[in-house]
Design a protein around this motif. Sequence first.
Motif, PDB file in Angstrom:
ATOM      1  N   GLU A  36       4.440   7.821  -0.953  1.00 50.00           N
ATOM      2  CA  GLU A  36       4.409   7.651   0.437  1.00 50.00           C
ATOM      3  C   GLU A  36       2.762   7.609   0.922  1.00 50.00           C
ATOM      4  O   GLU A  36       2.345   7.028   1.636  1.00 50.00           O
ATOM      5  CB  GLU A  36       5.176   8.356   1.156  1.00 50.00           C
ATOM      6  N   VAL A  37       2.312   9.024   0.355  1.00 49.43           N
ATOM      7  CA  VAL A  37       0.985   9.066   0.908  1.00 49.43           C
ATOM      8  C   VAL A  37       0.082   8.089   0.177  1.00 49.43           C
ATOM      9  O   VAL A  37      -0.903   7.714   0.985  1.00 49.43           O
ATOM     10  CB  VAL A  37       0.497  10.474   0.313  1.00 49.43           C
ATOM     11  N   LYS A  38       0.247   7.638  -0.968  1.00 49.46           N
ATOM     12  CA  LYS A  38      -0.799   6.546  -1.446  1.00 49.46           C
ATOM     13  C   LYS A  38      -0.397   5.470  -0.778  1.00 49.46           C
ATOM     14  O   LYS A  38      -1.571   4.362  -0.571  1.00 49.46           O
ATOM     15  CB  LYS A  38      -0.415   6.422  -2.985  1.00 49.46           C
ATOM     16  N   SER A  39       0.753   4.873  -0.197  1.00 46.94           N
ATOM     17  CA  SER A  39       1.080   3.792   0.178  1.00 46.94           C
ATOM     18  C   SER A  39       0.391   3.961   1.890  1.00 46.94           C
ATOM     19  O   SER A  39      -0.182   3.040   2.379  1.00 46.94           O
ATOM     20  CB  SER A  39       2.721   3.566   0.732  1.00 46.94           C
ATOM     21  N   LEU A  40       0.330   5.058   2.433  1.00 43.48           N
ATOM     22  CA  LEU A  40      -0.234   5.261   3.740  1.00 43.48           C
ATOM     23  C   LEU A  40      -1.805   5.046   3.585  1.00 43.48           C
ATOM     24  O   LEU A  40      -2.662   4.600   4.557  1.00 43.48           O
ATOM     25  CB  LEU A  40       0.170   6.730   4.077  1.00 43.48           C
ATOM     26  N   ARG A  41      -2.461   5.526   2.532  1.00 42.14           N
ATOM     27  CA  ARG A  41      -3.902   5.562   2.168  1.00 42.14           C
ATOM     28  C   ARG A  41      -4.184   4.139   2.219  1.00 42.14           C
ATOM     29  O   ARG A  41      -5.489   3.704   2.498  1.00 42.14           O
ATOM     30  CB  ARG A  41      -4.236   6.303   0.973  1.00 42.14           C
ATOM     31  N   GLY A  43      -3.184   1.994   4.092  1.00 40.95           N
ATOM     32  CA  GLY A  43      -3.039   1.495   5.654  1.00 40.95           C
ATOM     33  C   GLY A  43      -1.760   0.636   5.705  1.00 40.95           C
ATOM     34  O   GLY A  43      -1.747   0.123   6.835  1.00 40.95           O
ATOM     35  N   ARG A  44      -0.734   1.312   5.238  1.00 47.37           N
ATOM     36  CA  ARG A  44       0.474   0.413   5.378  1.00 47.37           C
ATOM     37  C   ARG A  44       1.640   1.408   5.945  1.00 47.37           C
ATOM     38  O   ARG A  44       2.020   2.080   5.344  1.00 47.37           O
ATOM     39  CB  ARG A  44       0.998  -0.369   4.166  1.00 47.37           C
ATOM     40  N   ALA A  45       1.905   0.768   7.125  1.00 49.19           N
ATOM     41  CA  ALA A  45       3.051   1.433   7.790  1.00 49.19           C
ATOM     42  C   ALA A  45       3.414   0.906   8.919  1.00 49.19           C
ATOM     43  O   ALA A  45       2.529   0.054   9.858  1.00 49.19           O
ATOM     44  CB  ALA A  45       2.784   2.802   8.089  1.00 49.19           C
ATOM     45  N   PRO A  67       6.176   0.970   3.322  1.00 48.44           N
ATOM     46  CA  PRO A  67       6.414   0.192   2.092  1.00 48.44           C
ATOM     47  C   PRO A  67       6.349   0.812   1.022  1.00 48.44           C
ATOM     48  O   PRO A  67       5.533   2.057   0.873  1.00 48.44           O
ATOM     49  CB  PRO A  67       5.683  -1.022   2.341  1.00 48.44           C
ATOM     50  N   GLU A  68       7.015   0.483  -0.109  1.00 45.39           N
ATOM     51  CA  GLU A  68       6.848   1.147  -1.365  1.00 45.39           C
ATOM     52  C   GLU A  68       5.588   0.957  -1.834  1.00 45.39           C
ATOM     53  O   GLU A  68       4.791  -0.134  -1.701  1.00 45.39           O
ATOM     54  CB  GLU A  68       7.783   0.467  -2.368  1.00 45.39           C
ATOM     55  N   TYR A  69       4.780   1.854  -2.735  1.00 47.11           N
ATOM     56  CA  TYR A  69       3.610   1.801  -3.381  1.00 47.11           C
ATOM     57  C   TYR A  69       3.537   0.859  -4.403  1.00 47.11           C
ATOM     58  O   TYR A  69       4.480   0.647  -5.506  1.00 47.11           O
ATOM     59  CB  TYR A  69       2.943   3.254  -3.900  1.00 47.11           C
ATOM     60  N   THR A  75       9.371   6.357  -9.689  1.00 45.05           N
ATOM     61  CA  THR A  75       9.301   7.525  -8.858  1.00 45.05           C
ATOM     62  C   THR A  75       9.251   7.216  -7.319  1.00 45.05           C
ATOM     63  O   THR A  75       9.054   7.901  -6.393  1.00 45.05           O
ATOM     64  CB  THR A  75       8.176   8.706  -9.213  1.00 45.05           C
ATOM     65  N   ASN A  76       9.233   5.752  -7.019  1.00 47.45           N
ATOM     66  CA  ASN A  76       8.782   5.298  -5.890  1.00 47.45           C
ATOM     67  C   ASN A  76       9.835   5.635  -4.800  1.00 47.45           C
ATOM     68  O   ASN A  76      11.005   5.904  -5.140  1.00 47.45           O
ATOM     69  CB  ASN A  76       8.940   3.648  -5.816  1.00 47.45           C
ATOM     70  N   HIS A  77       9.309   5.573  -3.434  1.00 45.40           N
ATOM     71  CA  HIS A  77      10.307   6.089  -2.589  1.00 45.40           C
ATOM     72  C   HIS A  77      10.949   5.102  -1.630  1.00 45.40           C
ATOM     73  O   HIS A  77      10.697   3.872  -1.875  1.00 45.40           O
ATOM     74  CB  HIS A  77       9.594   6.894  -1.442  1.00 45.40           C
ATOM     75  N   SER A  78      12.149   4.962  -0.932  1.00 47.82           N
ATOM     76  CA  SER A  78      12.780   3.952  -0.312  1.00 47.82           C
ATOM     77  C   SER A  78      12.035   3.859   1.158  1.00 47.82           C
ATOM     78  O   SER A  78      11.563   5.107   1.624  1.00 47.82           O
ATOM     79  CB  SER A  78      14.250   4.532  -0.070  1.00 47.82           C
ATOM     80  N   ALA A  79      11.939   2.928   1.597  1.00 49.88           N
ATOM     81  CA  ALA A  79      10.868   2.512   2.706  1.00 49.88           C
ATOM     82  C   ALA A  79      11.432   3.011   3.827  1.00 49.88           C
ATOM     83  O   ALA A  79      10.545   3.614   4.598  1.00 49.88           O
ATOM     84  CB  ALA A  79      10.697   0.922   2.663  1.00 49.88           C
ATOM     85  N   ARG A  80      12.535   3.103   4.351  1.00 46.20           N
ATOM     86  CA  ARG A  80      12.834   3.614   5.786  1.00 46.20           C
ATOM     87  C   ARG A  80      13.956   4.852   5.439  1.00 46.20           C
ATOM     88  O   ARG A  80      14.631   5.253   6.820  1.00 46.20           O
ATOM     89  CB  ARG A  80      13.825   2.383   6.333  1.00 46.20           C
ATOM     90  N   ARG A  81      13.229   5.951   4.728  1.00 47.37           N
ATOM     91  CA  ARG A  81      14.138   7.084   4.457  1.00 47.37           C
ATOM     92  C   ARG A  81      13.845   7.935   5.881  1.00 47.37           C
ATOM     93  O   ARG A  81      12.716   7.840   6.436  1.00 47.37           O
ATOM     94  CB  ARG A  81      13.941   7.739   3.142  1.00 47.37           C
ATOM     95  N   LYS A  82      14.628   8.848   5.754  1.00 51.35           N
ATOM     96  CA  LYS A  82      14.422   9.847   7.110  1.00 51.35           C
ATOM     97  C   LYS A  82      13.410  10.794   6.382  1.00 51.35           C
ATOM     98  O   LYS A  82      13.590  11.395   5.450  1.00 51.35           O
ATOM     99  CB  LYS A  82      15.614  10.373   7.734  1.00 51.35           C
TER     100      LYS A  82
END
Length: 159
Positions: A36-41, A43-45, A67-69, A75-82
Amino acid sequence: MAKETGRKLIAQHKKARHDYNILDTFECGLVLTGTEVKSLRQGRASLVDGFGQIDAGEVWLHNVHIPEYSQGTWTNHSARRKRKLLMHRAEIDKLIGKLQETGLTLVPLQLYFKDGRAKVELALARGKREYDKRQTLREKQDRREADRAISAARRRSRR
């Protein structure tokens, strides 16, 4: 490697200030996974459908789309998890008291990095009715027209 300083905006919910009356804002930390942090870096959210909720004395952020990295593996995360938000106990207690009033909600306004840590600006807000939105737009337009008239008059007086 030098430590990151300052504030880097990732995403903002521009329509929130149009749809809601903002009563109070809070800066909250986010509990995130590595992808999630890598995806935010990158600039995607998106904060468009996001909202905050208090559950058992903890504040949670729902429906924020990260969005998924792209280079992530299993180990990827789900896009809309709480996602859990980190706030001081006094702030959470204040929010619990305020949210018992009807019509109040928690809306994310901005998602950003501050000194290398992911933060979200959460607003305590009351939804605007349709006529409130029109009135706000009218006031904004009147202010803009008045400013234009003043600047035009100043330009004419300089000549």
